[in-house]
Design a protein around this motif. Structure first.
Motif, PDB file in Angstrom:
ATOM      1  N   GLY A 246       0.842  -1.183   0.000  1.00 43.66           N
ATOM      2  CA  GLY A 246       0.000   0.000   0.000  1.00 43.66           C
ATOM      3  C   GLY A 246       0.878   1.233   0.000  1.00 43.66           C
ATOM      4  N   SER A 247       0.447   2.278  -0.685  1.00 40.69           N
ATOM      5  CA  SER A 247       1.255   3.488  -0.750  1.00 40.69           C
ATOM      6  C   SER A 247       0.356   4.690  -0.950  1.00 40.69           C
ATOM      7  N   ALA A 248       0.896   5.856  -0.609  1.00 40.21           N
ATOM      8  CA  ALA A 248       0.162   7.102  -0.774  1.00 40.21           C
ATOM      9  C   ALA A 248       1.161   8.247  -0.844  1.00 40.21           C
ATOM     10  N   ARG A 249       0.733   9.319  -1.471  1.00 33.76           N
ATOM     11  CA  ARG A 249       1.562  10.512  -1.565  1.00 33.76           C
ATOM     12  C   ARG A 249       0.683  11.723  -1.358  1.00 33.76           C
ATOM     13  N   ILE A 250       1.180  12.694  -0.621  1.00 36.43           N
ATOM     14  CA  ILE A 250       0.464  13.941  -0.402  1.00 36.43           C
ATOM     15  C   ILE A 250       1.394  15.080  -0.788  1.00 36.43           C
ATOM     16  N   LEU A 251       0.844  16.045  -1.490  1.00 39.48           N
ATOM     17  CA  LEU A 251       1.649  17.185  -1.909  1.00 39.48           C
ATOM     18  C   LEU A 251       0.803  18.438  -1.954  1.00 39.48           C
ATOM     19  N   LEU A 252       1.505  19.553  -2.020  1.00 42.08           N
ATOM     20  CA  LEU A 252       0.881  20.865  -2.112  1.00 42.08           C
ATOM     21  C   LEU A 252       1.353  21.482  -3.414  1.00 42.08           C
ATOM     22  N   PRO A 253       0.538  21.436  -4.461  1.00 43.73           N
ATOM     23  CA  PRO A 253       0.985  21.939  -5.760  1.00 43.73           C
ATOM     24  C   PRO A 253       1.477  23.375  -5.662  1.00 43.73           C
ATOM     25  N   GLY A 254       2.751  23.579  -6.030  1.00 43.04           N
ATOM     26  CA  GLY A 254       3.340  24.912  -5.992  1.00 43.04           C
ATOM     27  C   GLY A 254       3.711  25.386  -4.616  1.00 43.04           C
TER      28      GLY A 254
END
Length: 357
Positions: free
Chosen positions: A84-92
């Protein structure tokens, strides 16, 4: 709720969060008037994007419940060695955190919780800033890892349900968090991406097979698989359709960190940037489960103090904010579980993927 993203060009500070007194005063005065540098109020969250890998498909959800419309590719491909995997980001916005969960069948340590599964956590930065600050970065990683182990791991899953055969076989979930970049609020972001990755984790159906011994007259005697002295064989169902999520994951908490600013009256910030964290007298992280119960609370990252009477205000704020965070994560989870692509995986998807150690 405002979802204006902080423009990196607006930041006049270094990545370490060191800012001048005039900049600090400007930030504090704005927060006192409930107006932050990026246009948010003190209780608003930024516009995060969550991307997870479910088998061979990827889905993306933003923190306001909509899809990703900025034209950037924020999906991740299947991680072959990950359950299982996940990624979280804040564009810019300079935030990018990845989490991977790998499941193994292991023998429990003798005399120490032989009937419970094992959760291991490792946190690391993908890029070391420099050799001079490498030791400081590693120390910060260890502090973050310790905090997550205290607030998150004890309530993440049902460890007793991870036991296959007491004293013989249990599941071990290895949680690896890789930080590429983060513009503040790292504790909460790590908890969110860990919870999302655990929600996507699939464990194959395991059936213990009792060992049998033959008598001289040709009859057989079956040994109970729960016996600590008997060695049981395991039948692994390789059908992905029969795989299940880690038991108890539905009660996994989220963490909400409140930043208390150095001003009068007291101002409490949620989802703070690095610049705002540098202005805080102290930070208090609260773990809250989906039933709005407080699982743990810890002050960290500052030498400042907090009045005992403020703890109630901090926990109340955290419980209210946890609803938004859980809605953000559950909207994505519901969308991903409703995808029919999961049922189209090959029947031997999980075969030869789990190894006895």
């Amino acid at each position: 709720m405002s979802t204006i993203t902080l423009n990196p060009a607006m930041s006049t500070t270094s990545s370490s969060g060191n800012i001048s007194p005039s900049e600090m005063n400007y930030i504090v005065e704005g927060c006192r008037d409930n107006m932050r540098l990026d246009g948010r109020t003190c209780q608003d969250y930024r516009h995060y994007t969550l991307s997870t890998q479910s088998s061979s498909s990827s889905t993306t959800t933003t923190s306001n419940g909509g899809g990703n419309d900025d034209g950037n590719d924020t999906t991740i491909g299947p991680l072959v060695l990950s359950n299982g995997s996940a990624r979280i980001l804040l564009p810019g916005g300079g935030t990018h955190v990845l989490c991977s969960v790998k499941a193994d069948l292991v023998h429990p340590a003798p005399g120490i919780t032989p009937s419970e599964g094992v959760l291991e956590l490792h946190v690391d930065h993908a890029i070391s800033p420099s050799s001079s600050s490498r030791h400081q970065r590693r120390q910060a990683d260890m502090e973050l890892q310790s905090l997550l182990r205290k607030l998150f791991l004890p309530h993440a899953v049902d460890r007793q349900a991870l036991c296959i055969v007491p004293h013989q076989y249990v599941w071990r979930l290895n949680i690896d968090v890789l930080i590429f970049a983060c513009q503040g609020n790292l504790v909460d972001i790590c908890a969110m991406v860990m919870r999302a990755a655990l929600q996507q984790t699939k464990l194959p159906h395991i059936t213990p097979i009792s060992a049998t011994t033959n008598k001289t007259d040709g009859s057989s005697v079956t040994k109970k698989s729960s016996s600590s002295s008997a060695t049981s064989d395991l039948a692994v169902d390789g059908d992905i359709i029969h795989a299940r999520r880690p038991p108890g994951i539905e009660n996994c908490p989220v963490i909400v960190t409140t930043n208390i600013l150095k001003c009068r009256p007291t101002v409490m910030l949620l989802d703070a940037t690095k610049e705002e964290e540098a202005c805080a007298s102290c930070q208090v992280s609260v773990a809250v489960d989906p039933q709005q119960r407080v699982c743990g609370i810890q002050k960290h990252s500052s030498a400042g103090t907090i009045a005992f009477g403020m703890i109630h205000n901090v926990t109340t704020t955290a419980v209210q904010a946890s609803k938004h965070v859980l809605d953000f994560l559950s909207n994505h989870t519901n969308k991903d579980h409703s995808s029919p692509e999961v049922e189209q995986q090959p029947q031997d998807f999980l075969q030869d993927h789990f190894h006895i150690r």
